[in-house]
Motif scaffolding. Structure first.
Motif, mmCIF file in Angstrom:
data_model
loop_
_atom_site.group_PDB
_atom_site.id
_atom_site.type_symbol
_atom_site.label_atom_id
_atom_site.label_comp_id
_atom_site.label_asym_id
_atom_site.label_seq_id
_atom_site.Cartn_x
_atom_site.Cartn_y
_atom_site.Cartn_z
ATOM 1 N N ALA A 8 -5.402 3.390 12.609
ATOM 2 C CA ALA A 8 -5.201 3.605 10.905
ATOM 3 C C ALA A 8 -4.034 3.927 10.165
ATOM 4 O O ALA A 8 -3.068 4.384 9.464
ATOM 5 N N VAL A 9 -4.905 5.550 10.539
ATOM 6 C CA VAL A 9 -3.610 6.805 10.518
ATOM 7 C C VAL A 9 -2.783 7.464 11.352
ATOM 8 O O VAL A 9 -1.796 8.216 11.102
ATOM 9 N N GLY A 10 -1.990 5.831 12.353
ATOM 10 C CA GLY A 10 -0.635 6.634 12.755
ATOM 11 C C GLY A 10 -1.583 7.546 14.182
ATOM 12 O O GLY A 10 0.049 8.252 14.675
ATOM 13 N N LEU A 11 -2.928 7.517 14.870
ATOM 14 C CA LEU A 11 -2.739 8.357 16.034
ATOM 15 C C LEU A 11 -3.193 7.968 17.853
ATOM 16 O O LEU A 11 -3.799 7.713 18.278
ATOM 17 N N GLU A 12 -2.515 6.772 17.169
ATOM 18 C CA GLU A 12 -3.053 5.605 18.607
ATOM 19 C C GLU A 12 -2.051 6.230 19.884
ATOM 20 O O GLU A 12 -1.796 6.794 19.977
ATOM 21 N N SER A 16 8.728 18.341 4.141
ATOM 22 C CA SER A 16 7.885 17.232 2.710
ATOM 23 C C SER A 16 8.014 15.745 4.005
ATOM 24 O O SER A 16 7.443 15.637 3.383
ATOM 25 N N LYS A 17 8.408 16.163 4.725
ATOM 26 C CA LYS A 17 8.293 14.679 5.104
ATOM 27 C C LYS A 17 7.168 14.496 5.920
ATOM 28 O O LYS A 17 6.965 13.446 5.273
ATOM 29 N N THR A 18 6.748 15.301 6.512
ATOM 30 C CA THR A 18 5.442 14.569 6.931
ATOM 31 C C THR A 18 4.214 14.373 5.689
ATOM 32 O O THR A 18 3.669 14.258 5.777
ATOM 33 N N SER A 19 4.342 15.722 5.071
ATOM 34 C CA SER A 19 3.673 15.351 3.784
ATOM 35 C C SER A 19 3.607 14.253 3.306
ATOM 36 O O SER A 19 2.358 13.065 3.049
ATOM 37 N N GLU A 20 4.789 13.713 3.388
ATOM 38 C CA GLU A 20 4.842 11.875 2.450
ATOM 39 C C GLU A 20 4.223 11.312 3.328
ATOM 40 O O GLU A 20 3.510 10.368 2.752
ATOM 41 N N GLU A 21 4.104 11.188 4.682
ATOM 42 C CA GLU A 21 3.527 10.932 5.372
ATOM 43 C C GLU A 21 2.023 10.352 5.410
ATOM 44 O O GLU A 21 1.419 10.081 5.455
ATOM 45 N N VAL A 22 1.322 11.713 5.601
ATOM 46 C CA VAL A 22 0.467 11.737 5.019
ATOM 47 C C VAL A 22 -0.071 11.440 3.766
ATOM 48 O O VAL A 22 -1.397 10.510 4.023
ATOM 49 N N LEU A 23 0.305 11.526 2.866
ATOM 50 C CA LEU A 23 0.322 10.954 1.293
ATOM 51 C C LEU A 23 0.360 9.743 1.248
ATOM 52 O O LEU A 23 -0.839 8.904 1.162
ATOM 53 N N ALA A 24 1.459 8.965 2.572
ATOM 54 C CA ALA A 24 1.709 7.679 2.752
ATOM 55 C C ALA A 24 -0.648 7.463 3.475
ATOM 56 O O ALA A 24 -0.411 5.968 2.643
ATOM 57 N N VAL A 25 -0.211 7.188 4.691
ATOM 58 C CA VAL A 25 -1.784 7.659 4.833
ATOM 59 C C VAL A 25 -2.991 7.172 3.696
ATOM 60 O O VAL A 25 -3.816 6.320 3.992
#
Ligand SMILES: Nc1ncnc2c1ncn2[C@@H]1O[C@H](COP(=O)(O)OP(=O)(O)O)[C@@H](O)[C@H]1O
Ligand SMILES: [Mg+2]
Lengths: 413, 235
Positions: free
Chosen positions: B131-135, B177-186
């Motif tokens: 679910a957090v994208g770590l498959e 910032s890109k990674t931040s956004e991904e993490v926040l989206a999760v």
């Protein structure tokens, strides 16, 4: 708790060097103890053996009053050697042989010099059954009863510039304080692992000594050899009981009660000290390791506490980790120790060659090679202590680490 | 009833002779399922507030009621049990256990809760990781993961036990910032799917864009408390 235990063992692999060094310190400590224990036991067994074989036998039958003054070698309170007494002794449990002896003060004179020695009147055939002295003759042979011949230590002979076949004079004071002498030829020279035998004792035919000292038919003590040295204490009690009927003044002392064996207790005490030092070193190593680990994992511990881990659970992981180090170190130590003891037991260690001097010269009743003794109980004990100390020593630093405020450790405040 | 209620909460740090007032009287109610940002300049008291709410620290004055329980009266052990069962933490510096894999780090939190059998545990951990994208990354250790991946593990670890509240203290501060956004989206996705209540602190406008409720804090006081019908990014 199982997952905390797993975490603890995973943490062992974290700083492999530190884990290895700490467990090696514990292993070394365990190893040294096992080595020392094996060697001391070997020496003890050998010392017991040499004292028993050359000097004390297993039991000593002696008059109580004589015993009290024994170091003066008095000619009072001797034991009349009659058939009834001999029968009583022979009938004791585990009896192998008995040798009567008459000990006396004497001055050994070689014609121009003299030395105080202890004379020992013996009956060669009875003596042979109890003592192994004849195996240690380096020159000549044992005398026969009635011969004007003596046996003495090679070292004493060298000291007096004497050799086989030379004549010596033993000056003695008889029972009535009259001066007397025993003139005799040297029949044999012995060299044993017992320094006292090597330097102090002159063996003389018993009948000759009794005549010279005016104590015909009497002896200082009767030395008894048993089938098993471990029976001595029990048989001593029984025999003393049986002898009461015959002569109420007689006492029976087992070898284990003799003063000559007291020094061996000192070696045992030393062992406790060594054990204590070893455990102290192990404890310091463990405490140091736990503190280093805790310092480097502070924020991790904080995070675990934030996740709801209680202090005692944090302590548990550290204690388990240290116990793991203790188990590892203890196992390696016992393994290395076992290998060494195996070698020591099989091939022995020649201290005389190592030191370049006879150990007997240091007053240790040890000759030639010392063989290691297996002491599984000692190994288990030191292993258990190693693990226990690793466990105990980690508790305090683990509490110190677990009690840190998680906020401060997470934010490094 | 609010999940969380703060009444007149003050926190004064006692630094020897100097007293540092970090929070000077906070009144706040946070309801179930909210996605709230606390923002404000550095030193304004965000971390202090989250630590009080997260039962890691106790206020100098005032009362905190969490899930119907007054925290004032609880001892260390009871607070630890609340954290264990009801609160998930996400920190700026991830704070993963380095000797454990991503899977094991997440599993650790679930094992503490001790509610599930081995099968359920496994399923839950694998589910939350995907679910957090770590498959596929479950068996990597933290040092084999990027910063963003590490923070995803931390999010999974905070969420796996399905806590009532997740607290995230500047979760994106160490991320680009890109990674931040991904993490926040999760996190926003998890909030939507699981209904988990989130409170996170930040001073990053990008992060604030995800929030439905924005609380501004200045000098230990709430300066503004603003709700929006829709967040700026996900709607
Ligand atoms: N453990 C502490 N001891 C003393 N002062 C502290 C401590 N923690 C925080 N402070 C102070 O409290 C204030 C608020 O800090 P903090 O809550 O960390 O703010 P923020 O997270 O918004 O940057 C700051 O002035 C800070 O220096
Ligand atoms: Mg902060």
């Amino acid at each position: 708790m199982l997952f905390l235990t797993r975490l603890a063992f995973k943490n062992l692999a974290r700083h492999r060097n530190r884990t290895v060094i700490t467990s090696m310190i514990i292993a070394l400590a365990v190893f040294i103890y096992i080595f020392y224990d094996s060697l001391i036991s070997g020496m003890t067994v050998m010392s017991y053996g040499t004292l028993i074989d050359y000097e004390t036998g297993h039991l000593q039958v002696v008059n109580r009053a004589y015993w009290a003054e024994e170091e003066k070698l008095p000619l009072e309170n001797l034991i009349p050697m009659d058939e009834a007494l001999q029968r009583e002794i022979r009938n004791g449990r585990g009896f192998v042989a008995a040798s009567p002896e008459l000990n006396f003060q004497a001055r050994l004179n070689n014609g121009w010099d003299e030395l105080p020695v202890m004379g020992k009147g013996i009956d060669p055939s009875a003596f042979k059954g109890v003592f192994a002295l004849e195996d240690q003759l380096v020159e000549g042979a044992m005398f026969a009863p009635g011969e004007y011949r003596v046996v003495l230590g090679k070292r004493l002979a060298d000291l007096m510039d004497l050799g086989l076949g030379d004549y010596v004079t033993l000056q003695v004071k008889d029972k009535n304080k009259g001066l007397n002498t025993i003139e005799a030829e040297i029949a044999g020279l012995v060299h044993t692992s017992n320094p006292n035998v090597n330097q102090n004792i002159v063996y003389v035919p018993l009948d000759l000594a009794q005549a010279a000292l005016a104590v015909e038919g009497r002896v200082s003590k009767v030395i008894v050899r048993l089938a098993e040295q471990d029976w001595a204490a029990k048989v001593a009690v029984e025999l003393e009981q049986n002898l009461k009927r015959h002569n109420p003044d007689l006492a029976v002392y087992p070898w284990s009660q003799l003063e000559a064996f007291a020094f061996l207790g000192a070696a045992r005490l030393e062992k406790q000290v060594i054990l204590a030092i070893i455990l102290l070193i192990a404890a310091i190593a463990i405490i140091n390791t736990v503190i280093l680990a805790a310092l480097e994992r502070m924020s991790e511990i904080g995070m675990m506490k934030a996740q709801g881990l209680q202090n005692k659970e944090v302590v548990y992981t550290f204690v388990m980790e240290s116990t793991g180090i203790g188990l590892l170190g203890g196992a390696i130590g016992v393994l290395m120790g076992s290998i060494l003891v195996w070698f020591l037991a099989k091939y022995g260690i020649d201290f005389d060659a190592l030191v370049g001097m006879e150990m007997a010269a240091f007053g240790l009743p040890v000759l030639g090679k010392i063989y290691g003794v297996w002491n599984p109980k000692g190994m288990i004990t030191v292993f258990a202590f190693g693990v226990l100390i690793s466990f105990l020593a980690s508790i305090w630093p683990a509490y110190w680490a677990a009690d840190k405020d998680p906020v401060q450790t997470i934010y490094h405040r | 009833m609010a999940l969380l209620e703060l009444k007149g909460v003050k926190k004064i740090y006692d630094q020897g002779k100097i007293e540092v007032p970090a929070l000077r009287g906070i009144d706040l109610r946070v309801g179930q399922g909210e996605f709230t940002t606390i923002f404000g300049p550095s030193g304004s008291g965000k971390t202090t507030l989250l630590n009080l709410v997260g039962c890691l620290d106790k206020p100098t004055a005032g009362t905190i009621i969490f899930d119907g329980r007054k925290l004032d009266d609880l001892d260390k052990k009871e607070l630890a049990m609340i954290r264990r069962h009801s609160i998930g933490f996400i920190f700026q510096s991830y704070n993963l256990i380095p000797v454990l894999t991503a899977y094991e780090n997440v599993e650790f939190a679930l094992r503490l809760v001790n509610k599930y059998n081995p099968r359920e545990t496994r399923d839950r951990v694998l589910d939350i990781l995907s679910a957090v994208g770590l498959e596929g990354l479950a068996h990597r250790r933290p040092n084999e993961l990027s910063g963003g991946q590490k923070q995803r593990v931390a999010i999974a670890r905070a969420l796996v036990k399905e806590p009532k509240l997740v607290l995230a203290d500047e979760p994106s501060a160490n991320l680009d910032s890109k990674t931040s956004e991904e993490v926040l989206a999760v996190m926003a996705k998890m909030n939507k799917e699981l209904g988990t209540t989130f409170i996170f602190s930040t001073h990053d406008p990008l992060v604030m864009a995800y929030a439905r409720r924005l609380i501004e804090i200045r000098d230990g006081l709430i300066a503004k408390d603003q709700r929006r019908e829709q967040d700026a990014v996900l709607n």
